[in-house]
Design a protein around this motif. Structure first.
Motif, PDB file in Angstrom:
ATOM      1  N   SER A 126     -18.817  -7.323 -15.963  1.00  0.00           N
ATOM      2  CA  SER A 126     -19.387  -6.132 -16.691  1.00  0.00           C
ATOM      3  C   SER A 126     -18.650  -5.267 -16.845  1.00  0.00           C
ATOM      4  O   SER A 126     -18.804  -4.577 -17.903  1.00  0.00           O
ATOM      5  N   ILE A 127     -17.282  -5.272 -16.462  1.00  0.00           N
ATOM      6  CA  ILE A 127     -16.238  -4.292 -16.872  1.00  0.00           C
ATOM      7  C   ILE A 127     -15.519  -4.650 -18.005  1.00  0.00           C
ATOM      8  O   ILE A 127     -14.669  -4.053 -18.437  1.00  0.00           O
ATOM      9  N   ARG A 128     -15.666  -6.050 -18.493  1.00  0.00           N
ATOM     10  CA  ARG A 128     -15.058  -6.772 -19.420  1.00  0.00           C
ATOM     11  C   ARG A 128     -13.455  -6.603 -19.116  1.00  0.00           C
ATOM     12  O   ARG A 128     -12.633  -6.409 -19.958  1.00  0.00           O
ATOM     13  N   SER A 129     -13.152  -6.983 -17.772  1.00  0.00           N
ATOM     14  CA  SER A 129     -11.654  -7.043 -17.575  1.00  0.00           C
ATOM     15  C   SER A 129     -11.176  -8.328 -17.937  1.00  0.00           C
ATOM     16  O   SER A 129     -12.161  -9.364 -18.234  1.00  0.00           O
ATOM     17  N   TYR A 130      -9.993  -8.502 -18.007  1.00  0.00           N
ATOM     18  CA  TYR A 130      -9.219  -9.833 -18.546  1.00  0.00           C
ATOM     19  C   TYR A 130      -9.706 -10.905 -17.260  1.00  0.00           C
ATOM     20  O   TYR A 130     -10.212 -12.132 -17.732  1.00  0.00           O
TER      21      TYR A 130
ATOM     22  N   ASN B  81     -19.147  -8.164 -11.369  1.00  0.00           N
ATOM     23  CA  ASN B  81     -18.466  -6.706 -11.626  1.00  0.00           C
ATOM     24  C   ASN B  81     -17.311  -6.896 -12.572  1.00  0.00           C
ATOM     25  O   ASN B  81     -17.321  -6.077 -13.499  1.00  0.00           O
ATOM     26  N   LEU B  82     -16.581  -7.808 -12.254  1.00  0.00           N
ATOM     27  CA  LEU B  82     -15.504  -8.154 -13.155  1.00  0.00           C
ATOM     28  C   LEU B  82     -15.820  -8.544 -14.673  1.00  0.00           C
ATOM     29  O   LEU B  82     -15.159  -7.940 -15.672  1.00  0.00           O
TER      30      LEU B  82
ATOM     31  N   MET C 129     -13.912   0.493 -12.969  1.00  0.00           N
ATOM     32  CA  MET C 129     -12.547   0.291 -13.447  1.00  0.00           C
ATOM     33  C   MET C 129     -11.324   0.846 -12.649  1.00  0.00           C
ATOM     34  O   MET C 129     -10.354   0.327 -12.839  1.00  0.00           O
TER      35      MET C 129
ATOM     36  N   ARG D 120      -7.710   0.345   0.614  1.00  0.00           N
ATOM     37  CA  ARG D 120      -6.556   1.233   1.120  1.00  0.00           C
ATOM     38  C   ARG D 120      -5.881   1.363  -0.115  1.00  0.00           C
ATOM     39  O   ARG D 120      -5.365   0.678  -0.757  1.00  0.00           O
ATOM     40  N   THR D 121      -5.274   2.625  -0.063  1.00  0.00           N
ATOM     41  CA  THR D 121      -4.620   3.416  -0.924  1.00  0.00           C
ATOM     42  C   THR D 121      -3.343   3.986   0.011  1.00  0.00           C
ATOM     43  O   THR D 121      -3.514   4.260   1.281  1.00  0.00           O
ATOM     44  N   ALA D 122      -2.303   4.534  -0.668  1.00  0.00           N
ATOM     45  CA  ALA D 122      -1.237   5.173  -0.090  1.00  0.00           C
ATOM     46  C   ALA D 122      -1.752   6.754   0.604  1.00  0.00           C
ATOM     47  O   ALA D 122      -1.512   7.036   1.488  1.00  0.00           O
ATOM     48  N   ALA D 123      -2.960   7.123  -0.026  1.00  0.00           N
ATOM     49  CA  ALA D 123      -3.312   8.397   0.432  1.00  0.00           C
ATOM     50  C   ALA D 123      -4.340   8.142   1.661  1.00  0.00           C
ATOM     51  O   ALA D 123      -4.107   8.889   2.511  1.00  0.00           O
TER      52      ALA D 123
ATOM     53  N   ASP E 110       1.544   3.026  -3.316  1.00  0.00           N
ATOM     54  CA  ASP E 110       0.422   3.246  -3.863  1.00  0.00           C
ATOM     55  C   ASP E 110       0.342   2.758  -5.326  1.00  0.00           C
ATOM     56  O   ASP E 110       1.216   1.953  -5.883  1.00  0.00           O
TER      57      ASP E 110
ATOM     58  N   ILE F  67       0.816  -1.250  -0.079  1.00  0.00           N
ATOM     59  CA  ILE F  67       0.021  -0.087   0.097  1.00  0.00           C
ATOM     60  C   ILE F  67       0.965   1.244  -0.005  1.00  0.00           C
ATOM     61  O   ILE F  67       0.363   2.327  -0.504  1.00  0.00           O
ATOM     62  N   LYS F  68       2.161   1.153   0.902  1.00  0.00           N
ATOM     63  CA  LYS F  68       2.798   2.455   0.686  1.00  0.00           C
ATOM     64  C   LYS F  68       3.316   2.918  -0.493  1.00  0.00           C
ATOM     65  O   LYS F  68       3.419   4.106  -0.672  1.00  0.00           O
TER      66      LYS F  68
ATOM     67  N   GLU G  34      -5.966  -4.477 -18.580  1.00  0.00           N
ATOM     68  CA  GLU G  34      -6.790  -5.659 -18.441  1.00  0.00           C
ATOM     69  C   GLU G  34      -7.960  -5.649 -19.591  1.00  0.00           C
ATOM     70  O   GLU G  34      -8.719  -6.707 -19.331  1.00  0.00           O
ATOM     71  N   PHE G  35      -8.089  -4.327 -20.031  1.00  0.00           N
ATOM     72  CA  PHE G  35      -9.153  -4.192 -20.935  1.00  0.00           C
ATOM     73  C   PHE G  35      -9.024  -4.233 -22.330  1.00  0.00           C
ATOM     74  O   PHE G  35      -9.638  -3.837 -23.463  1.00  0.00           O
TER      75      PHE G  35
ATOM     76  N   HIS H 255     -13.287 -31.521 -35.415  1.00  0.00           N
ATOM     77  CA  HIS H 255     -12.535 -32.673 -35.266  1.00  0.00           C
ATOM     78  C   HIS H 255     -12.962 -33.454 -36.529  1.00  0.00           C
ATOM     79  O   HIS H 255     -13.993 -33.813 -36.927  1.00  0.00           O
ATOM     80  N   VAL H 256     -12.008 -33.800 -37.274  1.00  0.00           N
ATOM     81  CA  VAL H 256     -12.025 -34.393 -38.852  1.00  0.00           C
ATOM     82  C   VAL H 256     -12.242 -35.872 -38.438  1.00  0.00           C
ATOM     83  O   VAL H 256     -11.087 -36.574 -37.647  1.00  0.00           O
ATOM     84  N   LYS H 257     -13.194 -36.617 -38.844  1.00  0.00           N
ATOM     85  CA  LYS H 257     -13.343 -38.012 -38.568  1.00  0.00           C
ATOM     86  C   LYS H 257     -12.213 -38.783 -39.629  1.00  0.00           C
ATOM     87  O   LYS H 257     -12.573 -38.646 -40.758  1.00  0.00           O
TER      88      LYS H 257
ATOM     89  N   GLY I 141     -12.533 -36.166 -29.832  1.00  0.00           N
ATOM     90  CA  GLY I 141     -11.675 -36.920 -30.927  1.00  0.00           C
ATOM     91  C   GLY I 141     -12.727 -38.069 -31.411  1.00  0.00           C
ATOM     92  O   GLY I 141     -13.482 -38.364 -30.885  1.00  0.00           O
ATOM     93  N   ALA I 142     -11.989 -38.618 -32.377  1.00  0.00           N
ATOM     94  CA  ALA I 142     -12.506 -39.655 -33.279  1.00  0.00           C
ATOM     95  C   ALA I 142     -12.615 -41.033 -32.452  1.00  0.00           C
ATOM     96  O   ALA I 142     -11.466 -41.198 -31.821  1.00  0.00           O
TER      97      ALA I 142
END
Lengths: 92, 143
Positions: free
Chosen positions: B102-106, B99-100, A66, B71-74, A8, A5-6, A73-74, A86-88, B137-138
């Protein structure tokens, strides 16, 4: 393991400066960027980024949910088109 | 068998162990809850009185160990809010996944396609998220 966290979030200063200058200018245009590792800062909300995926720049419109994720990530780097049918084959 | 918060029925183990059968309570939370309830952790679950069980239930709902916001540094020191257990926690987890998506994230897309979300290999293994093996498979032609 989560990032300390430090430290940021990592927000690329150059990208931040661009967002700020657009905010002051009052004109929001898409920002072309390669900074996939840059975290999404609350100030980015409402902006559009064209994020490079190694091949093209995909538009990412930043919403409130986001915040805290990374730009990359987007912008998926791989496209899965499904497995081939699959090819028979007859056994002789 | 003693009941805490309606549904959960911990066995005749030590109460600090028995509490861990509640979804959302692990070793650390269990110790903290009993501390707040003022109950000796070494007592067996079946020896507890109704009153003590009510005390534990109350302690579970009031034990504050969860940060109220990211939590952030701020603001590194955010307030803590009560822990979530059972249904509330399950709902929270599925909401987070939704939520992940809906925002289309990886990570959201990995959830959607039922694949591991944290970069594990998928050529082999990954059976937890992919589920039981489906053979394709076949088929060998029978004479």
């Amino acid at each position: 393991m989560a990032r300390s966290i430090k430290k940021d979030w990592f927000v690329e200063p150059k990208l931040m400066a661009k967002v700020q200058s657009q905010k002051e200018g009052g004109q929001i245009r898409p920002i072309k960027t390669w900074y996939r590792r840059c975290a999404i800062h609350p100030d980015f909300v409402g902006h559009t980024f064209n994020v490079h995926n190694g091949k093209a720049f995909l538009p990412v419109f930043v919403t409130e949910n986001m915040v805290g994720h990374k730009l990359g990530e987007f912008s998926p780097t791989r496209v899965f088109k499904g497995h081939s049918a699959h090819v028979k084959r007859e056994i002789k | 068998m003693p009941r805490i918060l309606g549904i959960d029925i911990p066995s005749a183990k030590r109460i600090d162990i028995a509490l861990r059968s509640i979804y959302g309570i692990g070793p650390a939370v269990s110790v903290k809850v009993l501390e707040n309830a003022g109950i000796d952790a070494t007592t067996r679950a079946h020896t507890l009185t109704e009153e003590q069980l009510a005390q534990i239930a109350k302690a579970i709902q009031s034990t504050e160990m969860r940060p109220s916001q990211t939590r952030t540094a701020a603001n590194p020191e955010t307030e803590l809010c009560p822990i979530l257990v059972e249904g509330d926690l399950r709902r929270k987890v599925s909401e987070d996944i939704k939520n992940l998506k809906s925002i289309r994230s990886y990570r959201g897309q990995r959830h959607q396609s039922g694949l591991p979300t944290r970069g594990q290999r998928t050529q082999t293994n990954a059976r937890t998220s992919k589920g039981p093996k489906k053979t394709v498979g076949a088929q060998r032609k029978k004479d």
